[in-house]
Design a protein around this motif. Structure first.
Motif, PDB file in Angstrom:
ATOM      1  N   ASN A  52       0.502  -1.411   0.165  1.00 24.44           N
ATOM      2  CA  ASN A  52       0.342  -0.125  -0.096  1.00 24.44           C
ATOM      3  C   ASN A  52       0.961   0.926   0.154  1.00 24.44           C
ATOM      4  N   ASP A  53       1.771   1.233   0.672  1.00 23.88           N
ATOM      5  CA  ASP A  53       3.502   2.084   0.468  1.00 23.88           C
ATOM      6  C   ASP A  53       3.325   2.817  -0.437  1.00 23.88           C
ATOM      7  N   ILE A  54       3.747   1.420  -1.258  1.00 28.92           N
ATOM      8  CA  ILE A  54       4.396   1.814  -3.005  1.00 28.92           C
ATOM      9  C   ILE A  54       3.342   2.608  -3.668  1.00 28.92           C
ATOM     10  N   ILE A  55       2.310   1.996  -3.671  1.00 26.60           N
ATOM     11  CA  ILE A  55       1.194   2.489  -4.989  1.00 26.60           C
ATOM     12  C   ILE A  55       0.928   3.985  -4.603  1.00 26.60           C
ATOM     13  N   SER A  56       0.329   3.685  -3.188  1.00 31.34           N
ATOM     14  CA  SER A  56       0.027   5.705  -2.891  1.00 31.34           C
ATOM     15  C   SER A  56       1.146   6.638  -2.773  1.00 31.34           C
TER      16      SER A  56
END
Length: 225
Positions: A52-56
Motif C-alpha cells: 500500500n505504501d508503494i502504490i500510494s
C-alpha cells in the motif's frame, strides 16, 4: 534491485499466476511462500502495508527483512545480485542484524583492538613477583614458567619484609611498644606457617593473624613468659 521493485514483481506474478483479485489473497500467498521457503514467518499484513505504501507513493524506500527479500527472489527465479536498501548497496549475504547494529558492532571491535594493544603493553611495563619457598622474588611475566595464580603484582614491601620463618623461644615476638613482630596462618595441610609481616598467606590467600602469647606457648615456646 530495490526491495520496492522486488515486492512489486512478486505481487504481480502472484496475481497473474493464481488469478487473485484481492491484495489480501496475494499477500497471504506470499507470506505462506516466505515461511515455507526459509522457515521464518513474515506476516501478510506487513506485506500488504508495504505494498500500500508503494502504490500510494507514501514511501520512496521500502525495506523488507533480508530473509523475506531472499525468499521473494527465489519465488521470482531471480539470480542473486546486489540489493539496494535505503539507497545503499548491500550484498545479499549481509544480514539485517549487521545493517541495524553496525555502529555498535564497530564500537565493540574498536574496544577489542584497543585492549589487544594495551594488554601486552601493561604486562610488559608492570613488575611481577612469585612466592619462592619462604619469600617473594621478582620475576618476568612468563605463563610458560609460572601458573597465572602464582604471579602477583610487584610489591616492594612484600619483597623486603615478608618472609616465612620457623620461630623458636629466641624469636622476638613483639616490638618494644608491644606491637606484633609475627603473624600466622594455616596452610593447605592445616599446619601453621609463621611470617614476619601482616598480609595474606601466599598459598591460601587468607588473612594472617597477629601472634598472641597463647599461640606462642601452645605452638612455639611453652616456657614463654
Amino acid at each position: 534491485m530495490t526491495h520496492k521493485k522486488l515486492l512489486l514483481d512478486a505481487f504481480n506474478k502472484a496475481k497473474i499466476e493464481n488469478g487473485f483479485n484481492s491484495k489480501s489473497h496475494v499477500t497471504q500467498f506470499l507470506s505462506d511462500y516466505i515461511q515455507e521457503d526459509c522457515g521464518e514467518p513474515y506476516g501478510e499484513r506487513i506485506l500488504r502495508n508495504k505494498y500500500n505504501d508503494i502504490i500510494s507513493n507514501k514511501n520512496e524506500v521500502i525495506e523488507l527483512r533480508q530473509f523475506a527479500a531472499e525468499s521473494l527472489r527465489n519465488y521470482l527465479g531471480y539470480e542473486k545480485d546486489v540489493i539496494v536498501i535505503d539507497k545503499k548497496e548491500l550484498k545479499p549475504e549481509y544480514s539485517s542484524f549487521f545493517v541495524n547494529h553496525k555502529m555498535k558492532l564497530l564500537s565493540v571491535f574498536g574496544i577489542i583492538i584497543i585492549l589487544l594493544i594495551l594488554i601486552p603493553i601493561t604486562i610488559n611495563t608492570q613488575r611481577w613477583m612469585v612466592w619462592n619457598d619462604n619469600h617473594y622474588t621478582e620475576v618476568e611475566f612468563d605463563l610458560k614458567k609460572y601458573n597465572a595464580n602464582q604471579i602477583k603484582a610487584f610489591n616492594e614491601a612484600r619483597i623486603l619484609n615478608f618472609t616465612k620463618i620457623n620461630p623458636d623461644c629466641e624469636t622476638q615476638f613483639f616490638k618494644e611498644n608491644g606491637l606484633e613482630n609475627l603473624w600466622y596462618g594455616k596452610n593447605h595441610n592445616k599446619t601453621l606457617d609463621f611470617f614476619t609481616s601482616a598480609g595474606l598467606h601466599p598459598h591460601t590467600g587468607k588473612t594472617l593473624k597477629p601472634i598472641t602469647v597463647y599461640m606462642i606457648k601452645k605452638y612455639i615456646c611453652p616456657d614463654y613468659k
